[in-house]
Design a protein around this motif. Structure first.
Motif, PDB file in Angstrom:
ATOM      1  N   TRP A  27       0.732  -1.257  -0.031  1.00 23.97           N
ATOM      2  CA  TRP A  27       0.019  -0.071  -0.036  1.00 23.97           C
ATOM      3  C   TRP A  27       0.945   1.021   0.077  1.00 23.97           C
ATOM      4  CZ3 TRP A  27      -4.429   0.644  -1.605  1.00 23.97           C
ATOM      5  CH2 TRP A  27      -5.036   1.746  -1.343  1.00 23.97           C
ATOM      6  N   ALA A  42      -9.155   8.179  -1.164  1.00 22.11           N
ATOM      7  CA  ALA A  42      -8.162   7.166  -0.899  1.00 22.11           C
ATOM      8  C   ALA A  42      -7.654   6.423  -2.409  1.00 22.11           C
ATOM      9  CB  ALA A  42      -8.530   5.738  -0.146  1.00 22.11           C
ATOM     10  N   TRP A 236       0.443  12.666   1.287  1.00 22.61           N
ATOM     11  CA  TRP A 236       0.729  11.454   1.564  1.00 22.61           C
ATOM     12  C   TRP A 236       1.717  10.811   0.430  1.00 22.61           C
ATOM     13  CZ3 TRP A 236       0.300   9.977   6.443  1.00 22.61           C
ATOM     14  CH2 TRP A 236      -0.692  10.539   7.110  1.00 22.61           C
ATOM     15  N   MET A 240       5.013   8.653   1.491  1.00 20.80           N
ATOM     16  CA  MET A 240       5.030   7.500   1.308  1.00 20.80           C
ATOM     17  C   MET A 240       6.299   7.026   0.335  1.00 20.80           C
ATOM     18  SD  MET A 240       3.014   5.694   2.851  1.00 20.80           S
ATOM     19  CE  MET A 240       2.594   7.126   4.445  1.00 20.80           C
TER      20      MET A 240
ATOM     21  N   VAL B 134       3.881   4.998   7.959  1.00 19.58           N
ATOM     22  CA  VAL B 134       2.985   4.128   7.044  1.00 19.58           C
ATOM     23  C   VAL B 134       1.698   3.778   7.613  1.00 19.58           C
ATOM     24  CG1 VAL B 134       2.767   1.828   6.174  1.00 19.58           C
ATOM     25  CG2 VAL B 134       4.681   3.162   5.808  1.00 19.58           C
ATOM     26  N   ARG B 136       0.202   5.678  10.090  1.00 14.53           N
ATOM     27  CA  ARG B 136      -0.473   6.845  10.007  1.00 14.53           C
ATOM     28  C   ARG B 136      -1.256   6.937   8.870  1.00 14.53           C
ATOM     29  NH1 ARG B 136       0.369  11.790  13.249  1.00 14.53           N
ATOM     30  NH2 ARG B 136      -0.366  12.997  11.120  1.00 14.53           N
ATOM     31  N   TRP B 137      -0.851   6.567   7.801  1.00 11.80           N
ATOM     32  CA  TRP B 137      -1.378   6.626   6.661  1.00 11.80           C
ATOM     33  C   TRP B 137      -2.616   5.515   6.277  1.00 11.80           C
ATOM     34  CZ3 TRP B 137      -3.401   9.002   2.857  1.00 11.80           C
ATOM     35  CH2 TRP B 137      -3.585   8.374   1.600  1.00 11.80           C
ATOM     36  N   LEU B 138      -2.207   4.250   6.775  1.00 13.22           N
ATOM     37  CA  LEU B 138      -3.289   3.261   6.855  1.00 13.22           C
ATOM     38  C   LEU B 138      -4.269   3.430   7.813  1.00 13.22           C
ATOM     39  CD1 LEU B 138      -0.864   0.006   7.214  1.00 13.22           C
ATOM     40  CD2 LEU B 138      -2.128   0.684   5.246  1.00 13.22           C
ATOM     41  N   ASN B 140      -5.331   6.471   8.451  1.00 13.61           N
ATOM     42  CA  ASN B 140      -5.912   7.932   8.473  1.00 13.61           C
ATOM     43  C   ASN B 140      -7.519   8.001   8.546  1.00 13.61           C
ATOM     44  OD1 ASN B 140      -7.028  10.238   6.949  1.00 13.61           O
ATOM     45  ND2 ASN B 140      -4.990  10.606   6.527  1.00 13.61           N
ATOM     46  N   VAL B 143      -9.089   9.115   4.648  1.00 18.00           N
ATOM     47  CA  VAL B 143      -8.810   8.541   3.489  1.00 18.00           C
ATOM     48  C   VAL B 143      -7.819   7.272   3.685  1.00 18.00           C
ATOM     49  CG1 VAL B 143      -9.256  10.367   1.939  1.00 18.00           C
ATOM     50  CG2 VAL B 143      -7.052  10.162   3.207  1.00 18.00           C
ATOM     51  N   VAL B 145      -6.676   3.477   4.278  1.00 23.23           N
ATOM     52  CA  VAL B 145      -7.362   2.222   3.815  1.00 23.23           C
ATOM     53  C   VAL B 145      -7.935   1.492   4.615  1.00 23.23           C
ATOM     54  CG1 VAL B 145      -5.382   0.822   3.905  1.00 23.23           C
ATOM     55  CG2 VAL B 145      -6.836   0.297   2.152  1.00 23.23           C
TER      56      VAL B 145
END
Lengths: 271, 304
Positions: A27, A42, A236, A240, B134, B136-138, B140, B143, B145
């Motif tokens: 991801w 997303a 992001w 990433m 990573v 933090r993004w997952l 979020n 948005v 996932v």
């Protein structure tokens, strides 16, 4: 249920678990090539409009490229220093009997129990007094030695027969030559194991470099990565991309040195 | 009468012993000097600083045990310890149970086993910062996932790291993901030292898998299980990197752990003396917990 079927189900479950484990990595990469990720919605599993834009932003708008170089340099220096100092000490502990040997060994053991946070303030002031804040020596000096390394190398040296030493010394070799040409070449696996461990530790180190290194141009990868959050808060894809760049070298090292890494980890748990 | 030959011989022996002693210490020096200068000396200094009030700039001011008295009654410090304990209570069971299950599952030889083991171990070689970002993004809230996936099945995902109630949980999830492989590898190595004939003998005696696990495998694995718990506790109490990167101790101090507090006290509030005292307290806590475990080792651990 027949044994074959349960084995198969088990393997399947493990495989599914592995996919779940790996998903965050996947991801992260997908996000890094999805332009404008996170700003609207997303990302999808297969991005509509994949591009390397995030990476070019990363390297042009920040010191990230420099941070990679910094990390490599520091990690290399620290690894070499730790391997050398640990092996020298291990040689003393495994080949010599001297007064104070047990006390010395116990002292090495004790230093392993002292946590980093206790040393944070005094080490910082020490480096400040030496004028080594915001300086690579401030990062390297406290990391020159590793008590863990001494134990690992001593353990490994114990299986190199002393007869080899004695033969060499009968032929007139001094201690240093015996160390360098007889003992060390027989320790390649241990050197690899500890070397990889030391390199990884230095590469991933955060708290101490955070305290010592102030200039952007000096920052190591974890520090640069952490700063990204302030600079690119909602971008992001860039963050990433930074994560991918940070992880990739360790990933590569892992693929090549997997045997040694796992050996090192497993070895710490076995008495 | 002293024999001149033996006294000369013993003199030579003594000189040689002196020589080897010096040489031994010379070999020790390259590692001993940095360890003394940068570990032992600072440790002593930290104890000294903890008895003072100091902002790192102006000279120190002696306050005796005032810092300690303050910390013991300070609500923020108590909270930091509570959060740290919460973190450990969350991560330890997850990695322990998960790692054990994985190790047991991977303990037979089958095709692709090395690959699976490799994938599970992969997060271990990454840095805590990368893991934090990573995740933090997952996680979020809008948005990420995970919340998107939850939304797809009709669940309204929580605010994760942006929510004071969930911030610690978010850190726990990310940390468990990273550490799982480490525990797995340790326990797998231990399992592989358990001789097969012991397990086979039990099967022949009619023991079911479950009983075999409980009465044979686990006791034989207890040295490694013990090691995992000791190390996990020591590391857990010192957690910092991922907290700093994921939440910075927030929101509203809801995820502030002890080391984060030490860092803030030193570099944000200019309270180096108090920070040193807190680090001493943390060290003492970890030491006591470790010693208690070592005392219990005799009771809990079976050495083959």
């Amino acid at each position: 249920m027949p044994k074959r079927l349960t084995q198969w189900t088990l393997t399947l479950l493990l495989a599914l678990g592995a996919v779940a484990m790996f998903f965050p990595f996947l991801w992260t990469f997908i996000t890094s090539v999805t332009s404008g990720a996170g700003l609207s919605a997303a990302p999808t599993l297969i991005p509509d409009d994949p591009s390397w834009r995030a990476y070019s932003t990363l390297f042009s708008a920040t010191n990230f490229g420099r941070a990679v170089v910094n990390s490599v340099g520091l990690a290399a220096v620290i690894t070499i220093a730790q391997v050398v100092t640990s092996s020298l000490a291990a040689f003393a502990f495994s080949r010599f009997d001297f007064p104070g040997k047990r006390a010395a060994f116990a002292t090495y053991l004790a230093t392993m129990m002292i946590p980093m946070q206790v040393l944070l303030v005094p080490l910082f002031t020490q480096m400040k007094d030496l004028g080594l804040v915001n300086n690579y020596f401030g990062v390297v000096l406290p990391s020159l030695a590793s008590a863990f390394g001494v134990f690992l190398m001593r353990q490994a040296m114990a299986s190199v027969p002393k007869e080899l030493d004695e033969a060499a010394m009968l032929d007139g070799a001094g201690y240093v030559r015996t160390f360098a040409t007889i003992v060390m070449p027989n320790l390649k696996p241990a050197i690899a194991t500890f070397g990889v461990f030391a390199f990884m530790s230095s590469w991933n180190a955060f708290l101490w470099p955070l305290v010592i290194l102030r200039d952007d141009s000096l920052k190591t990868l974890p520090l640069a990565l952490s700063s990204l959050q302030g600079q690119f808060t909602t971008q992001w894809d860039v963050m990433m991309a930074g994560s991918v760049v940070s992880i990739l070298p360790m990933l590569a090292l892992y693929i090549f040195a997997q045997k040694y890494i796992i050996q090192g980890v497993a070895g710490t748990g076995i008495k | 009468m002293t024999n001149i030959a033996t006294s000369r011989a013993s003199q030579a022996v003594r000189r040689r012993r002196l020589r080897t002693t010096v040489i031994a210490y010379l070999f020790l020096a390259p590692s001993a000097i940095p360890l003394v200068a940068f570990v032992i000396a600072p440790m002593v200094r930290a104890a000294w600083i903890s008895l003072h009030e100091w902002n790192l700039i102006t000279p120190m001011r002696w306050v005796g045990f005032d810092n300690y008295a303050f910390l013991i009654t300070d609500a923020d410090t108590r909270l930091a310890f509570a959060h740290t304990l919460g973190y450990v209570a969350g991560v330890l069971p997850l990695t322990f149970a998960g790692g054990l299950a994985l190790a047991l599952g991977l303990n037979r030889t089958f095709k692709g086993r090395a690959l699976l083991r490799g994938v599970y171990f992969l997060p271990v070689v990454t840095s805590w910062i990368a893991v934090a970002i990573v995740w933090r993004w997952l996680l979020n809230p809008s948005v990420g996932v995970i919340n998107q996936a939850l939304g797809a099945v009709g669940i309204d995902g929580p605010g994760w790291w942006a929510d004071p109630q969930w911030s610690l949980v978010s850190i726990i999830l990310a940390s468990a993901w990273k550490d799982l492989g480490y525990v797995m590898v340790l326990l797998l190595a231990g399992l592989q030292t358990i001789p097969l004939d012991v397990q086979e003998a039990a099967t022949l005696d009619g023991a079911t898998s479950w009983r075999r696990l409980r009465h044979i495998t686990l006791p034989l694995l207890s040295p490694q299980l013990f090691f995992v718990v000791v190390i996990s506790l020591i590391n857990g109490f010192q957690v910092f990197d991922q907290v700093y990167a994921m939440t910075g101790g927030g929101p509203a101090g809801s995820s502030e752990v002890v080391v984060q507090r030490i860092y803030d006290l030193t570099f944000r509030y200019g309270e180096a003396g108090t920070a040193s005292a807190l680090s001493m307290i943390l060290f003492a806590v970890i030491l006591i917990i470790t010693l208690v475990q070592i005392k219990g080792e005799r009771k809990w651990v079976h050495y083959a």
